[in-house]
Design an enzyme around this catalytic site. Structure first.
Site, short mmCIF file in Angstrom:
data_model
loop_
_atom_site.label_atom_id
_atom_site.label_comp_id
_atom_site.label_asym_id
_atom_site.label_seq_id
_atom_site.Cartn_x
_atom_site.Cartn_y
_atom_site.Cartn_z
N ASP A 13 -45.82 -25.54 -43.82
CA ASP A 13 -46.98 -26.43 -43.64
C ASP A 13 -46.84 -27.24 -42.35
OD1 ASP A 13 -44.93 -28.06 -44.20
OD2 ASP A 13 -45.83 -29.06 -45.93
N CYS A 16 -41.91 -28.04 -41.96
CA CYS A 16 -40.76 -27.42 -42.63
C CYS A 16 -39.44 -28.02 -42.14
CB CYS A 16 -40.77 -25.90 -42.47
SG CYS A 16 -40.74 -25.36 -40.75
N HIS A 120 -39.87 -21.01 -38.45
CA HIS A 120 -39.80 -21.76 -39.70
C HIS A 120 -38.36 -22.15 -40.04
CE1 HIS A 120 -41.09 -22.86 -43.78
NE2 HIS A 120 -39.99 -22.26 -44.19
N HIS A 201 -57.72 -24.65 -30.73
CA HIS A 201 -57.47 -23.81 -31.91
C HIS A 201 -55.97 -23.76 -32.20
CE1 HIS A 201 -61.29 -21.39 -30.61
NE2 HIS A 201 -61.58 -22.59 -31.08
#
Length: 208
Positions: A13, A16, A120, A201
Site C-alpha cells: 500500500d 510497506c 516492496h 499519474h
C-alpha cells in the site's frame, strides 16, 4: 530460538517499508503514519545534515512528501528509523542478494531484518517451526562481538538467494510498466517517475 527464518508479508500500500519496520521492531504492521512523522521530525530538526543534496529535494518539501501515504520509503528512511529505534536494520535485496546494513558503526547491540524485491519490503522473522503463528516470531536479534547475529543471518541470506533463484524480484531499471490511467507503456523506474511527474499519474502495473 532456532527455527526457520520466514518472510512475513506486508500489504502493498506504498507504506510497506514503514509497516515492515513497525512489525520487526514492535510487532505492529500499522505503524506507517507514526513512523512517517518520526522521519519528518528528524529531517526537519537537522536541515544541515538533511540538506537538498542529501534528500534530492528541499528539506521542507521532503518533510511534506514523506508524510504522504502514497509515497515510498528507501535508504534515507531506513537509516533514520535505525537511529530512532537504536537498532541495526538489515535489508536483504533479492535481486542482488546483497545485505544493506543501516546503523552500522553505531555499536547498536540489536538487529532486525527486512527483505526487498525491488519495489516492496517484507519483514523477516525467525519462527519456532514452519507454519507457526506470527505471535511466536522472533524479530530482534542480539549482535555479538563479531557483529554477527548467529544462524539467523545465514538463514536470511539463504531465503534471499532462494527468492532470487525463483526470480521473485523486480528489476527496477529494466522492468516494463503500464500506466493504469492512460495505458501508456514505460520502461524502468526512471521513465515511470518521469511519466508520473509529467502527468500526475501514479497508478502503474507491471506487465511482461
Amino acid at each position: 530460538m532456532d527455527g526457520p527464518v520466514v518472510r512475513r508479508v506486508i500489504p502493498s500500500d506504498n507504506s510497506c517499508l514503514f509497516n515492515a519496520v513497525g512489525y520487526v521492531m514492535e510487532n505492529n504492521k500499522n505503524k506507517a503514519p507514526e513512523l512517517r512523522q518520526v522521519i519528518a521530525a528528524a529531517v526537519a530538526s537537522d536541515p544541515e545534515k538533511y540538506n537538498e543534496a542529501f534528500l534530492g529535494k528541499p528539506n521542507e518539501a521532503y518533510c511534506a512528501w514523506i508524510l504522504d501515504p502514497e509515497k515510498w520509503g528507501g535508504a534515507i528512511e531506513l537509516s533514520i528509523l535505525s537511529e530512532y529505534y537504536g537498532r541495526e536494520i538489515a535489508a536483504y535485496d533479492i535481486q542482488t542478494t546483497r545485505c544493506d546494513l543501516y546503523g552500522q558503526g553505531k555499536n547498536y547491540n540489536e538487529r532486525a531484518m527486512l527483505i526487498y524485491d525491488g519495489l516492496h519490503y517484507d519483514a523477516l522473522a525467525m519462527s519456532p517451526a514452519e507454519g507457526a503463528p506470527e505471535e511466536f516470531d522472533q524479530t530482534i536479534y542480539v549482535v555479538d562481538q563479531n557483529r554477527s547475529i548467529g544462524p539467523a543471518e545465514g538463514l536470511a541470506l539463504d531465503l534471499a538467494k532462494e527468492a532470487h533463484r525463483k526470480r521473485s524480484y523486480t528489476d527496477t531499471a529494466n522492468f516494463t510498466l503500464r500506466c493504469g490511467v492512460c495505458q501508456i507503456g514505460v520502461i524502468g523506474q526512471k521513465e515511470a517517475v518521469e511519466h508520473a511527474q509529467a502527468t500526475g499519474h501514479v497508478n502503474f502495473q507491471e506487465y511482461k
